[in-house]
Design a protein around this motif. Structure first.
Motif, PDB file in Angstrom:
ATOM      1  N   ASN A   1       7.481   2.555   7.010  1.00  0.00           N
ATOM      2  CA  ASN A   1       7.964   3.932   6.903  1.00  0.00           C
ATOM      3  C   ASN A   1       9.071   4.218   7.910  1.00  0.00           C
ATOM      4  O   ASN A   1      10.000   4.969   7.610  1.00  0.00           O
ATOM      5  N   VAL A   2       8.989   3.629   9.093  1.00  0.00           N
ATOM      6  CA  VAL A   2      10.085   3.771  10.063  1.00  0.00           C
ATOM      7  C   VAL A   2      11.363   3.169   9.497  1.00  0.00           C
ATOM      8  O   VAL A   2      12.438   3.763   9.571  1.00  0.00           O
ATOM      9  N   ALA A   3      11.236   1.971   8.901  1.00  0.00           N
ATOM     10  CA  ALA A   3      12.409   1.301   8.329  1.00  0.00           C
ATOM     11  C   ALA A   3      13.043   2.134   7.228  1.00  0.00           C
ATOM     12  O   ALA A   3      14.269   2.318   7.191  1.00  0.00           O
ATOM     13  N   LEU A   4      12.227   2.659   6.324  1.00  0.00           N
ATOM     14  CA  LEU A   4      12.779   3.456   5.231  1.00  0.00           C
ATOM     15  C   LEU A   4      13.272   4.811   5.725  1.00  0.00           C
ATOM     16  O   LEU A   4      14.262   5.348   5.203  1.00  0.00           O
ATOM     17  N   SER A   5      12.616   5.363   6.736  1.00  0.00           N
ATOM     18  CA  SER A   5      13.067   6.646   7.293  1.00  0.00           C
ATOM     19  C   SER A   5      14.453   6.525   7.927  1.00  0.00           C
ATOM     20  O   SER A   5      15.271   7.452   7.846  1.00  0.00           O
ATOM     21  N   LEU A   6      14.734   5.385   8.568  1.00  0.00           N
ATOM     22  CA  LEU A   6      16.072   5.160   9.113  1.00  0.00           C
ATOM     23  C   LEU A   6      17.117   5.167   8.005  1.00  0.00           C
ATOM     24  O   LEU A   6      18.202   5.750   8.148  1.00  0.00           O
ATOM     25  N   VAL A   7      16.778   4.533   6.872  1.00  0.00           N
ATOM     26  CA  VAL A   7      17.710   4.518   5.741  1.00  0.00           C
ATOM     27  C   VAL A   7      17.877   5.921   5.173  1.00  0.00           C
ATOM     28  O   VAL A   7      18.991   6.341   4.827  1.00  0.00           O
ATOM     29  N   LEU A   8      16.776   6.669   5.067  1.00  0.00           N
ATOM     30  CA  LEU A   8      16.858   8.023   4.525  1.00  0.00           C
ATOM     31  C   LEU A   8      17.632   8.945   5.452  1.00  0.00           C
ATOM     32  O   LEU A   8      18.349   9.843   4.991  1.00  0.00           O
ATOM     33  N   PHE A   9      17.485   8.742   6.759  1.00  0.00           N
ATOM     34  CA  PHE A   9      18.314   9.517   7.686  1.00  0.00           C
ATOM     35  C   PHE A   9      19.785   9.223   7.446  1.00  0.00           C
ATOM     36  O   PHE A   9      20.615  10.139   7.391  1.00  0.00           O
ATOM     37  N   GLU A  10      20.125   7.945   7.282  1.00  0.00           N
ATOM     38  CA  GLU A  10      21.515   7.585   7.034  1.00  0.00           C
ATOM     39  C   GLU A  10      22.004   8.161   5.709  1.00  0.00           C
ATOM     40  O   GLU A  10      23.143   8.652   5.606  1.00  0.00           O
ATOM     41  N   LEU A  11      21.154   8.114   4.685  1.00  0.00           N
ATOM     42  CA  LEU A  11      21.526   8.709   3.407  1.00  0.00           C
ATOM     43  C   LEU A  11      21.760  10.203   3.561  1.00  0.00           C
ATOM     44  O   LEU A  11      22.766  10.743   3.072  1.00  0.00           O
ATOM     45  N   GLY A  12      20.832  10.884   4.231  1.00  0.00           N
ATOM     46  CA  GLY A  12      21.002  12.321   4.454  1.00  0.00           C
ATOM     47  C   GLY A  12      22.248  12.635   5.252  1.00  0.00           C
ATOM     48  O   GLY A  12      22.940  13.634   4.995  1.00  0.00           O
ATOM     49  N   TYR A  13      22.574  11.758   6.212  1.00  0.00           N
ATOM     50  CA  TYR A  13      23.759  11.973   7.036  1.00  0.00           C
ATOM     51  C   TYR A  13      25.046  11.860   6.226  1.00  0.00           C
ATOM     52  O   TYR A  13      26.067  12.436   6.591  1.00  0.00           O
TER      53      TYR A  13
ATOM     54  N   THR B   1       6.329   9.317  13.550  1.00  0.00           N
ATOM     55  CA  THR B   1       5.040   9.417  14.238  1.00  0.00           C
ATOM     56  C   THR B   1       4.429  10.805  14.056  1.00  0.00           C
ATOM     57  O   THR B   1       3.229  10.952  13.779  1.00  0.00           O
ATOM     58  N   MET B   2       5.247  11.840  14.216  1.00  0.00           N
ATOM     59  CA  MET B   2       4.771  13.206  14.018  1.00  0.00           C
ATOM     60  C   MET B   2       4.281  13.408  12.591  1.00  0.00           C
ATOM     61  O   MET B   2       3.241  14.041  12.358  1.00  0.00           O
ATOM     62  N   SER B   3       5.016  12.881  11.638  1.00  0.00           N
ATOM     63  CA  SER B   3       4.645  13.047  10.235  1.00  0.00           C
ATOM     64  C   SER B   3       3.314  12.384   9.934  1.00  0.00           C
ATOM     65  O   SER B   3       2.488  12.926   9.192  1.00  0.00           O
ATOM     66  N   TYR B   4       3.093  11.207  10.510  1.00  0.00           N
ATOM     67  CA  TYR B   4       1.801  10.536  10.320  1.00  0.00           C
ATOM     68  C   TYR B   4       0.673  11.357  10.933  1.00  0.00           C
ATOM     69  O   TYR B   4      -0.401  11.519  10.334  1.00  0.00           O
ATOM     70  N   GLY B   5       0.905  11.876  12.131  1.00  0.00           N
ATOM     71  CA  GLY B   5      -0.139  12.646  12.806  1.00  0.00           C
ATOM     72  C   GLY B   5      -0.469  13.936  12.085  1.00  0.00           C
ATOM     73  O   GLY B   5      -1.635  14.352  12.038  1.00  0.00           O
ATOM     74  N   LEU B   6       0.543  14.589  11.513  1.00  0.00           N
ATOM     75  CA  LEU B   6       0.341  15.869  10.822  1.00  0.00           C
ATOM     76  C   LEU B   6       0.122  15.699   9.321  1.00  0.00           C
ATOM     77  O   LEU B   6       0.009  16.690   8.603  1.00  0.00           O
ATOM     78  N   LYS B   7       0.103  14.438   8.842  1.00  0.00           N
ATOM     79  CA  LYS B   7      -0.058  14.125   7.413  1.00  0.00           C
ATOM     80  C   LYS B   7       1.035  14.781   6.565  1.00  0.00           C
ATOM     81  O   LYS B   7       0.781  15.378   5.529  1.00  0.00           O
ATOM     82  N   LEU B   8       2.265  14.653   7.049  1.00  0.00           N
ATOM     83  CA  LEU B   8       3.430  15.140   6.327  1.00  0.00           C
ATOM     84  C   LEU B   8       4.107  13.964   5.634  1.00  0.00           C
ATOM     85  O   LEU B   8       3.609  12.848   5.650  1.00  0.00           O
ATOM     86  N   SER B   9       5.261  14.221   5.041  1.00  0.00           N
ATOM     87  CA  SER B   9       6.030  13.163   4.401  1.00  0.00           C
ATOM     88  C   SER B   9       7.141  12.708   5.340  1.00  0.00           C
ATOM     89  O   SER B   9       8.132  13.433   5.514  1.00  0.00           O
ATOM     90  N   PRO B  10       7.014  11.539   5.990  1.00  0.00           N
ATOM     91  CA  PRO B  10       8.074  11.085   6.894  1.00  0.00           C
ATOM     92  C   PRO B  10       9.383  10.828   6.165  1.00  0.00           C
ATOM     93  O   PRO B  10      10.464  10.976   6.749  1.00  0.00           O
ATOM     94  N   LEU B  11       9.320  10.469   4.888  1.00  0.00           N
ATOM     95  CA  LEU B  11      10.536  10.201   4.128  1.00  0.00           C
ATOM     96  C   LEU B  11      11.324  11.483   3.876  1.00  0.00           C
ATOM     97  O   LEU B  11      12.544  11.522   4.053  1.00  0.00           O
ATOM     98  N   LEU B  12      10.630  12.530   3.482  1.00  0.00           N
ATOM     99  CA  LEU B  12      11.291  13.810   3.241  1.00  0.00           C
ATOM    100  C   LEU B  12      11.816  14.403   4.547  1.00  0.00           C
ATOM    101  O   LEU B  12      12.911  14.968   4.594  1.00  0.00           O
ATOM    102  N   ALA B  13      11.045  14.263   5.630  1.00  0.00           N
ATOM    103  CA  ALA B  13      11.472  14.776   6.930  1.00  0.00           C
ATOM    104  C   ALA B  13      12.719  14.048   7.427  1.00  0.00           C
ATOM    105  O   ALA B  13      13.653  14.673   7.953  1.00  0.00           O
ATOM    106  N   ALA B  14      12.774  12.722   7.253  1.00  0.00           N
ATOM    107  CA  ALA B  14      13.933  11.946   7.698  1.00  0.00           C
ATOM    108  C   ALA B  14      15.180  12.312   6.905  1.00  0.00           C
ATOM    109  O   ALA B  14      16.282  12.406   7.460  1.00  0.00           O
ATOM    110  N   LEU B  15      15.032  12.515   5.601  1.00  0.00           N
ATOM    111  CA  LEU B  15      16.175  12.909   4.775  1.00  0.00           C
ATOM    112  C   LEU B  15      16.703  14.272   5.201  1.00  0.00           C
ATOM    113  O   LEU B  15      17.925  14.472   5.328  1.00  0.00           O
ATOM    114  N   SER B  16      15.807  15.219   5.457  1.00  0.00           N
ATOM    115  CA  SER B  16      16.217  16.551   5.924  1.00  0.00           C
ATOM    116  C   SER B  16      16.884  16.469   7.296  1.00  0.00           C
ATOM    117  O   SER B  16      17.875  17.161   7.562  1.00  0.00           O
TER     118      SER B  16
END
Length: 395
Positions: free
Chosen positions: A67-79, A235-250
């Motif tokens: 999820n960290v790996a994909l979140s980095l890509v989603l951050f770049e996509l969002g950027y 890490t926050m998303s896992y702890g709060l049971k959120l979507s790390p992918l959606l958070a990284a894109l935003s």
């Protein structure tokens, strides 16, 4: 020493597999211009086929690392998403939304030809809306692609991912409602996760640029700071049971709007990003069960054809309205073929958060995922090449 041999073999599995994936990726790309991510997937599938010990379940924390790996890509996509483009050309935004709805409906209806429960059909349709940001962004970076088709593919990919997460959360809410009858839990589980994930990502997207400006951090260190922020967000998303992918894109979208510039040299987050990309595609491929692929082969091929046709028809049909040509619309639709990494991690997150049908759906979609993972990046690569938007030079 003999008793430690199994543990030693398990410990060596990942370094050896990643090294092999890198080696084949470089050789096949140099010899036949095969996308590197396709080679990574092939190695992961081979490791899964021989059931290499320790590859997916013996090492704790692998889902988080993926999820960290994909979140980095989603951050770049969002950027790379320019919200002003949607204001100047709202047809692109409308195209992305309409195409997502049409894809969902087409895949849901096509899956009705097979003996599948309604919940399973809804989940498959929701996942089929998405396009794989990892496959698309990495192929685009590999080709140094830039132009109208590339930008449309990236923007439509982001829209597809957002709608796919929304659709899947609504399906999960429907499942909770049908199984427990608790309307409050169903609504809270869907709306809370979506809204809070976007809010956390957007908040970090506002806070990090302000911190960077106040500390006068050098431009070459900006990439490192954002990478650490993405790890924190996951890490926050896992702890709060959120979507790390959606958070990284935003996070990426808001950071772009706050006018913080990443260095071109660190596109893809440099060497660390390359290593995580190899791991991501090997890990995702290793999750697939080859024994289930044959039973759902016909289903997988039908859904691939229907999904691709829906995206191509929508892009070609709206090409003139959105300021493009039918040929570019065709290439854009084809370039959105990859979907596996994003879809599989969405399923894995849902399973970890207690969504029962997630494991069954991955089994049903095994053949579809396998074909999409291997051939999807290649279709994207050839589409961008046909659009004449690549800028790769011989070193």
């Amino acid at each position: 020493m003999v008793t430690d041999l199994p543990f030693l073999l398990q410990s060596m599995a990942w370094p050896l597999v990643l090294l092999l994936a890198w080696f084949l990726g470089e050789r096949l790309h140099e010899a036949w211009q095969i996308p590197r991510v396709t080679s990574y997937v092939a190695v992961g599938l081979l490791a899964s086929l021989i059931n290499l010990p320790g590859l997916t379940n013996a090492v704790p924390g692998l889902p988080f690392l993926a999820n960290v790996a994909l979140s980095l890509v989603l951050f770049e996509l969002g950027y790379r998403i320019n919200l002003r483009w949607f204001r100047h050309n709202p047809w692109v935004l409308a195209l992305g939304l309409v195409e997502s709805v049409v894809t969902f409906a087409a895949v849901y209806l096509a899956s009705g030809l097979f003996d599948l429960p309604t919940d399973t059909r809804l989940i498959i349709a929701a996942l089929s809306v998405s396009a794989s940001p990892a496959g698309i962004v990495r192929v685009a970076n590999e080709l140094r692609s830039a132009g109208q088709v590339t930008e449309r593919v990236l923007h439509l990919c982001a829209i597809n991912c957002l709608v796919s997460v929304l659709a899947l959360k609504l399906v999960i809410g429907y499942w909770y409602l049908s199984t427990s009858g608790d309307l409050l839990q169903a609504a809270f589980g869907s709306i809370h996760v979506l809204a809070t994930s976007v809010a956390v990502g957007a908040l970090l997207g506002v806070a990090m640029p302000a911190l960077l400006r106040s500390q006068r951090i050098q431009e070459r260190d900006v990439t490192l700071v954002f990478a650490l922020a993405v790890v924190l967000l996951t890490t926050m998303s896992y702890g709060l049971k959120l979507s790390p992918l959606l958070a990284a894109l935003s996070f990426g979208i808001v950071a772009r709007e706050r006018r913080v510039h990443l260095t071109n040299a660190q596109r893809g987050f440099g060497t660390a990003g390359d290593l995580l990309t190899i791991f991501l595609f090997v890990y995702i491929a290793a999750l697939l069960d080859w024994s289930e692929a044959g039973t759902g082969l016909v289903l997988g091929l039908v859904l691939i054809v229907v999904r691709t046709a829906a995206k191509v028809v929508c892009n070609v049909g709206a090409a003139r309205l959105s300021g493009s040509t039918e040929r570019k619309g065709l290439l854009t639709g084809l370039a959105l073929t990859p979907m596996s990494a994003f879809a599989i991690l969405l399923l894995e997150q849902s399973r970890l958060y207690g969504f029962g049908p997630a494991g069954q759906v991955l089994t049903v979609m095994a053949a579809m995922m396998l074909v999409q993972e291997l051939l999807g990046p290649l279709v994207t690569q050839r589409s961008l090449m046909a659009a004449a938007e690549t800028h790769v030079t011989k070193e």
